[in-house]
Design a protein around this motif. Sequence first.
Motif, PDB file in Angstrom:
ATOM      1  N   ASP A 137       0.867  -1.183   0.000  1.00 59.59           N
ATOM      2  CA  ASP A 137       0.000   0.000   0.000  1.00 59.59           C
ATOM      3  C   ASP A 137       0.902   1.231   0.000  1.00 59.59           C
ATOM      4  O   ASP A 137       1.355   1.691   1.052  1.00 59.59           O
ATOM      5  CB  ASP A 137      -0.916   0.002   1.217  1.00 59.59           C
ATOM      6  CG  ASP A 137      -1.952   1.108   1.176  1.00 59.59           C
ATOM      7  OD1 ASP A 137      -1.711   2.154   0.524  1.00 59.59           O
ATOM      8  OD2 ASP A 137      -3.004   0.936   1.812  1.00 59.59           O
TER       9      ASP A 137
ATOM     10  N   GLU B 284       0.212   4.332  -0.722  1.00 59.05           N
ATOM     11  CA  GLU B 284      -0.389   5.527  -0.119  1.00 59.05           C
ATOM     12  C   GLU B 284      -0.120   5.582   1.382  1.00 59.05           C
ATOM     13  O   GLU B 284       0.182   6.637   1.928  1.00 59.05           O
ATOM     14  CB  GLU B 284      -1.896   5.560  -0.371  1.00 59.05           C
ATOM     15  CG  GLU B 284      -2.249   5.964  -1.783  1.00 59.05           C
ATOM     16  CD  GLU B 284      -3.747   6.104  -1.980  1.00 59.05           C
ATOM     17  OE1 GLU B 284      -4.469   6.363  -1.000  1.00 59.05           O
ATOM     18  OE2 GLU B 284      -4.189   5.954  -3.124  1.00 59.05           O
ATOM     19  N   LYS B 285      -0.222   4.444   2.048  1.00 56.28           N
ATOM     20  CA  LYS B 285       0.029   4.383   3.492  1.00 56.28           C
ATOM     21  C   LYS B 285       1.511   4.188   3.798  1.00 56.28           C
ATOM     22  O   LYS B 285       1.934   4.360   4.932  1.00 56.28           O
ATOM     23  CB  LYS B 285      -0.769   3.251   4.130  1.00 56.28           C
ATOM     24  CG  LYS B 285      -2.258   3.490   4.111  1.00 56.28           C
ATOM     25  CD  LYS B 285      -2.983   2.342   4.787  1.00 56.28           C
ATOM     26  CE  LYS B 285      -4.479   2.554   4.758  1.00 56.28           C
ATOM     27  NZ  LYS B 285      -5.195   1.411   5.371  1.00 56.28           N
ATOM     28  N   GLY B 286       2.284   3.772   2.779  1.00 54.74           N
ATOM     29  CA  GLY B 286       3.713   3.548   2.983  1.00 54.74           C
ATOM     30  C   GLY B 286       4.017   2.271   3.742  1.00 54.74           C
ATOM     31  O   GLY B 286       4.984   2.197   4.490  1.00 54.74           O
ATOM     32  N   ILE B 287       3.170   1.251   3.529  1.00 57.28           N
ATOM     33  CA  ILE B 287       3.380  -0.021   4.233  1.00 57.28           C
ATOM     34  C   ILE B 287       3.265  -1.185   3.258  1.00 57.28           C
ATOM     35  O   ILE B 287       2.737  -1.059   2.162  1.00 57.28           O
ATOM     36  CB  ILE B 287       2.364  -0.222   5.374  1.00 57.28           C
ATOM     37  CG1 ILE B 287       0.930  -0.280   4.835  1.00 57.28           C
ATOM     38  CG2 ILE B 287       2.520   0.854   6.433  1.00 57.28           C
ATOM     39  CD1 ILE B 287      -0.099  -0.698   5.858  1.00 57.28           C
TER      40      ILE B 287
ATOM     41  N   ASP C 129       7.596  -0.969   7.049  1.00 57.98           N
ATOM     42  CA  ASP C 129       7.406   0.480   6.928  1.00 57.98           C
ATOM     43  C   ASP C 129       8.310   0.879   5.772  1.00 57.98           C
ATOM     44  O   ASP C 129       9.526   0.744   5.848  1.00 57.98           O
ATOM     45  CB  ASP C 129       7.837   1.161   8.228  1.00 57.98           C
ATOM     46  CG  ASP C 129       7.768   2.671   8.170  1.00 57.98           C
ATOM     47  OD1 ASP C 129       7.623   3.241   7.070  1.00 57.98           O
ATOM     48  OD2 ASP C 129       7.871   3.296   9.234  1.00 57.98           O
TER      49      ASP C 129
ATOM     50  N   SER D 256       9.521   3.454   4.735  1.00 59.11           N
ATOM     51  CA  SER D 256      10.598   4.407   5.008  1.00 59.11           C
ATOM     52  C   SER D 256      11.888   3.678   5.373  1.00 59.11           C
ATOM     53  O   SER D 256      12.964   4.256   5.358  1.00 59.11           O
ATOM     54  CB  SER D 256      10.203   5.380   6.122  1.00 59.11           C
ATOM     55  OG  SER D 256      10.090   4.709   7.359  1.00 59.11           O
TER      56      SER D 256
END
Length: 76
Positions: free
Chosen positions: A12, A14-17, A28, A30
């Motif tokens: 996902d 958009e959520k960054g997961i 995550d 990031s």
Amino acid sequence: MTRLTGTVKALDLEKGIAYVSPSDVFVDLSEAKGEGAPAWREGEKVSFEVVSGPKGTPIATNITAARRVTPRGVAI
């Protein structure tokens, strides 16, 4: 720490997961490192380490694209 190899799934952006199988380890994005990160696609092979998250759940860290080795020992 031991590096594991898995497959990106349930991505996902958009959520960054995402989750990495086997064992559905949480990611995550990031934490994604290296070429192409975090623009991976579902089904892509990645290499990662697992740490214990704040609630004791496993979380993938130091995530990179998995390297393949040819029969002659050359990493690609």
